[in-house]
Design an enzyme around this catalytic site. Structure first.
Site, short mmCIF file in Angstrom:
data_model
loop_
_atom_site.label_atom_id
_atom_site.label_comp_id
_atom_site.label_asym_id
_atom_site.label_seq_id
_atom_site.Cartn_x
_atom_site.Cartn_y
_atom_site.Cartn_z
N CYS A 1 25.13 92.59 42.74
CA CYS A 1 26.50 92.32 43.18
C CYS A 1 27.06 91.09 42.45
CB CYS A 1 26.49 92.10 44.69
SG CYS A 1 28.03 91.47 45.37
N CYS B 1 28.50 88.36 44.68
CA CYS B 1 27.40 87.68 45.38
C CYS B 1 26.80 86.60 44.48
CB CYS B 1 26.30 88.66 45.78
SG CYS B 1 26.81 89.94 46.94
#
Length: 148
Positions: A69, A72
């Site tokens: 991600c 993230c």
């Protein structure tokens, strides 16, 4: 008489008690010696998350993330900066939803990064999406109650 707070050692899983007014002095785990509230982000597994979320008296903010991600990974330094700033007032941890997919189901995670704030055995609030450190800090301060 000083009130005590319960803190799960995020390294060994031992539940510790520390005087609430001394948490800033850096109490250590009675079993493994790890500092309990040192302003560092700890990686958790599903069992440690369950125990800490259920037991901790201090606010525990958990970042649900995955290595693939991009947002993230972008937020990780901001999350670490917020952990330093919040220091002994709250603890920040993260859990990899790719390695522990059951947590996504249990906590109804629909997208990552997702932040969930736990205190006194229950979910207090949640926040979705990558955020700068200042927003993470404000979120924790707004939604947490300091122990007695």
């Amino acid at each position: 008489m000083t009130a005590n707070v319960k803190l799960v050692c995020l390294e060994c899983g031992t539940t510790n008690r520390a005087p609430a007014d001394r948490v800033g002095a850096g109490p250590k785990c009675g079993t493994c010696g790890t500092k309990l509230a040192d302003g560092k982000v700890r990686a958790l597994d599903a069992a440690m998350l369950d125990k800490a979320a259920r037991t901790d008296d201090l606010p525990l903010l958990v970042d649900f993330w995955a290595p693939w991600c991009g947002p993230c990974r972008m937020m990780a330094p901001q999350f670490a900066q917020a952990a330093q700033a919040l220091g002994p007032k709250a603890r920040l941890a993260k859990i990899d939803t790719q390695d522990h997919p059951q947590v996504s189901t249990k906590y109804n995670i629909r997208g990552i990064p997702a932040l969930i704030l736990f205190q006194n055995g229950r979910e207090v609030a949640r926040l979705a999406g990558a955020r700068p450190a200042a927003e993470i800090e404000a979120f924790v301060r707004q939604h947490s109650r300091q122990p007695a």
